[in-house]
Design a protein around this motif. Structure first.
Motif, short mmCIF file in Angstrom:
data_model
loop_
_atom_site.label_atom_id
_atom_site.label_comp_id
_atom_site.label_asym_id
_atom_site.label_seq_id
_atom_site.Cartn_x
_atom_site.Cartn_y
_atom_site.Cartn_z
N SER A 176 49.75 39.95 33.41
CA SER A 176 49.08 38.72 33.84
C SER A 176 47.72 39.07 34.42
O SER A 176 47.55 40.10 35.08
CB SER A 176 49.93 37.97 34.89
N VAL A 177 46.74 38.20 34.17
CA VAL A 177 45.36 38.41 34.63
C VAL A 177 45.00 37.27 35.57
O VAL A 177 45.07 36.09 35.19
CB VAL A 177 44.38 38.47 33.45
N TRP A 178 44.59 37.62 36.81
CA TRP A 178 44.25 36.64 37.83
C TRP A 178 42.77 36.77 38.19
O TRP A 178 42.24 37.87 38.28
CB TRP A 178 45.09 36.86 39.08
N HIS A 179 42.11 35.62 38.42
CA HIS A 179 40.70 35.59 38.85
C HIS A 179 40.62 35.03 40.27
O HIS A 179 41.30 34.05 40.59
CB HIS A 179 39.86 34.72 37.92
N GLN A 180 39.79 35.63 41.09
CA GLN A 180 39.53 35.10 42.41
C GLN A 180 38.56 33.92 42.30
O GLN A 180 37.60 33.96 41.52
CB GLN A 180 38.92 36.19 43.31
N LEU A 181 38.80 32.87 43.07
CA LEU A 181 37.96 31.68 43.04
C LEU A 181 36.87 31.76 44.10
O LEU A 181 37.07 32.35 45.17
CB LEU A 181 38.81 30.43 43.26
N TRP A 186 43.30 32.12 44.17
CA TRP A 186 43.33 32.77 42.86
C TRP A 186 43.72 31.77 41.79
O TRP A 186 44.38 30.76 42.06
CB TRP A 186 44.34 33.91 42.84
N THR A 187 43.33 32.05 40.56
CA THR A 187 43.77 31.26 39.42
C THR A 187 44.26 32.20 38.32
O THR A 187 43.69 33.28 38.12
CB THR A 187 42.64 30.37 38.88
N LEU A 188 45.32 31.79 37.65
CA LEU A 188 45.89 32.60 36.57
C LEU A 188 45.12 32.35 35.28
O LEU A 188 45.08 31.22 34.79
CB LEU A 188 47.37 32.26 36.39
N GLU A 189 44.51 33.40 34.73
CA GLU A 189 43.74 33.26 33.50
C GLU A 189 44.62 33.31 32.27
O GLU A 189 44.52 32.46 31.37
CB GLU A 189 42.69 34.37 33.42
N THR A 190 45.50 34.29 32.20
CA THR A 190 46.34 34.44 31.01
C THR A 190 47.55 35.30 31.31
O THR A 190 47.55 36.07 32.28
CB THR A 190 45.53 35.08 29.85
N VAL A 191 48.57 35.15 30.49
CA VAL A 191 49.77 35.99 30.54
C VAL A 191 50.00 36.54 29.14
O VAL A 191 50.03 35.79 28.17
CB VAL A 191 51.01 35.20 31.01
N GLY A 212 58.68 47.95 39.94
CA GLY A 212 58.16 48.09 38.60
C GLY A 212 56.80 47.47 38.40
O GLY A 212 56.32 47.36 37.28
N ARG A 213 56.13 47.06 39.50
CA ARG A 213 54.81 46.45 39.39
C ARG A 213 53.74 47.53 39.27
O ARG A 213 53.83 48.59 39.87
CB ARG A 213 54.52 45.59 40.62
N ARG A 214 52.69 47.21 38.52
CA ARG A 214 51.51 48.06 38.47
C ARG A 214 50.28 47.16 38.55
O ARG A 214 50.21 46.13 37.88
CB ARG A 214 51.47 48.91 37.20
N PHE A 215 49.32 47.54 39.39
CA PHE A 215 48.15 46.72 39.63
C PHE A 215 46.88 47.45 39.23
O PHE A 215 46.78 48.67 39.36
CB PHE A 215 48.05 46.37 41.12
N HIS A 216 45.89 46.68 38.75
CA HIS A 216 44.56 47.21 38.46
C HIS A 216 43.55 46.19 38.98
O HIS A 216 43.58 45.02 38.59
CB HIS A 216 44.37 47.44 36.96
N LEU A 217 42.69 46.63 39.86
CA LEU A 217 41.72 45.75 40.49
C LEU A 217 40.34 45.94 39.85
O LEU A 217 39.90 47.07 39.64
CB LEU A 217 41.64 46.07 41.99
N GLY A 218 39.68 44.85 39.52
CA GLY A 218 38.35 44.90 38.93
C GLY A 218 37.50 43.76 39.45
O GLY A 218 37.84 43.11 40.45
N SER A 219 36.41 43.49 38.80
CA SER A 219 35.53 42.41 39.22
C SER A 219 34.94 41.71 38.00
O SER A 219 34.95 42.25 36.88
CB SER A 219 34.41 42.94 40.11
N THR A 226 29.82 37.57 42.16
CA THR A 226 30.76 38.60 41.69
C THR A 226 32.07 38.45 42.46
O THR A 226 32.09 38.49 43.70
CB THR A 226 30.20 40.01 41.94
N LEU A 227 33.14 38.23 41.73
CA LEU A 227 34.46 38.02 42.33
C LEU A 227 35.46 39.03 41.76
O LEU A 227 35.16 39.75 40.80
CB LEU A 227 34.93 36.59 42.07
N LEU A 228 36.64 39.02 42.34
CA LEU A 228 37.65 40.00 41.96
C LEU A 228 38.47 39.53 40.77
O LEU A 228 38.69 38.32 40.59
CB LEU A 228 38.59 40.29 43.14
N LYS A 229 38.93 40.49 39.99
CA LYS A 229 39.88 40.24 38.91
C LYS A 229 41.06 41.18 39.13
O LYS A 229 40.87 42.37 39.43
CB LYS A 229 39.26 40.50 37.54
N LEU A 230 42.26 40.66 38.99
CA LEU A 230 43.47 41.45 39.24
C LEU A 230 44.37 41.41 38.00
O LEU A 230 44.72 40.33 37.52
CB LEU A 230 44.24 40.91 40.45
#
Length: 338
Positions: free
Chosen positions: A91-96, A101-106, A63-70, A78-82
């Motif tokens: 949930s939104v994750w930022h690449q360090l 990775w660090t969790l930005e928000t849920v 049931g997971r769905r992913f969207h990759l951005g930057s 420029t780093l990745l955002k997932l």
């Protein structure tokens, strides 16, 4: 294996789309098919690689769905955002810069929607509110016309047991059970044998089939009636078909022209009259006397019945009962309190 071959095989094997591919710094990033890792390819260095995902993400079930951005950092990197969607949680994750990775928000989507409008019904809460009401898969590519034309390629397209099992798992992740396949009935020139073969293929999934959005456009009114009759008879005769939903019935209120059952002035046309005739044909109307044991035998269709009994003294009694599909046991209708 060369780098080019490695890159090509990874690229073709991921089922990627526009939301899962990111290019920055001369490096292409894309998600693996099951979201287990991010593949990379340095265009200048011709060097492939991988980036691991946060451990909480890799532990998620179906049931997971992913969207990759930057995103751009303050120092110009420029780093990745997932973005990860599981059920009604995002949930939104930022690449360090230093790695990891660090969790930005849920975001709790259900809670958010209800705060905006209490009337909103997210699909996560659907099961709680509708109970055992059935939910049908009714995909845009799952049309009767499509199935009829592509019987030889069904396993390669939509209509496989694996496909519906995958969708079923996704809906279960939202707390909703799928209990039907909606076969969209927009079609022309139907052939009974082909329709039956298409339903047979869908029936292998073990999920009840519904004909949805049924219409049969045809300029010739008589031919329209005959074509619609072909579809209705095949659908109603198949044990896997549980119901039929028309796309519409009134002229001027339907998207598809020349497929209505009632003209704009309220006149029932040839197709409408054919439908009424079928309804009459498919309704059981049995009359007679009970035998010495009080039994009355008849052969009828499944569904709801109204019993009207007239006694020898002229007393009239009414009662209802339902004949359930698959139930062959004798039915006792109590008229004591009718």
């Amino acid at each position: 294996m060369t780098h080019d071959n490695f890159f090509l095989q990874r690229w073709l094997g991921t089922g990627r789309d526009a939301t899962t591919v990111v290019l920055h710094g001369g490096v292409i990033h894309w998600l693996g098919r099951h979201g287990g890792e991010i593949f990379t390819y340095d265009v200048c260095m011709e060097k492939p690689g991988t980036i691991g995902l946060p451990s909480p993400i890799t532990s998620y079930k179906a049931g997971r769905r992913f969207h990759l951005g930057s995103y751009s950092t303050r120092d110009g990197h420029t780093l990745l955002k997932l973005v990860v969607n599981v059920g009604c949680t995002i949930s939104v994750w930022h690449q360090l810069s230093a790695g990891g990775w660090t969790l930005e928000t849920v975001i709790d989507v259900e809670k958010k929607l209800r705060s905006l409008d209490p009337r909103v019904l997210p699909h996560c809460a659907m099961r709680k509110l509708v109970g055992s009401s059935p939910l049908m898969i009714n995909e845009t590519t799952l049309t009767l016309e499509h199935v009829m034309k592509r019987l030889d390629a069904i396993e390669k397209k939509m209509l496989t047991e694996e496909h519906f099992e995958s969708l079923d798992k996704k809906m279960h992740g939202c707390g909703v059970a799928v209990r039907g396949i909606g076969l969209q009935g927009h079609m022309q020139n139907p052939v009974g044998e082909v329709i039956c073969a298409a339903i047979d293929r869908l029936a292998k999934t073990g999920v009840p089939v519904w004909f949805t959005e049924l219409d049969v456009p045809e300029y010739d009114a008589d031919l329209c009636a005959k074509d619609l009759e072909v579809v209705l008879r095949e659908a109603c005769a198949h044990p896997a078909v549980e119901g039929i939903i028309f796309w519409g019935f009134m002229q001027g209120t339907m998207w598809r022209n020349n497929s209505w059952l009632v003209d704009a002035d309220g006149t029932v046309n040839e197709a409408g009259q054919m439908f009424l005739n079928l309804q009459k044909e498919w309704k059981a109307d049995a009359r007679g006397n009970v035998d010495g044991d009080g039994d009355f035998k008849f052969r009828g269709f499944y569904g709801r019945y109204i019993v009207e009994v007239m006694t020898a003294t002229g007393k009239q009694m009414l009662q209802t009962f339902t004949m359930e599909k698959g139930d062959n046991t004798p039915l006792l209708v109590d008229l004591a309190h009718a």
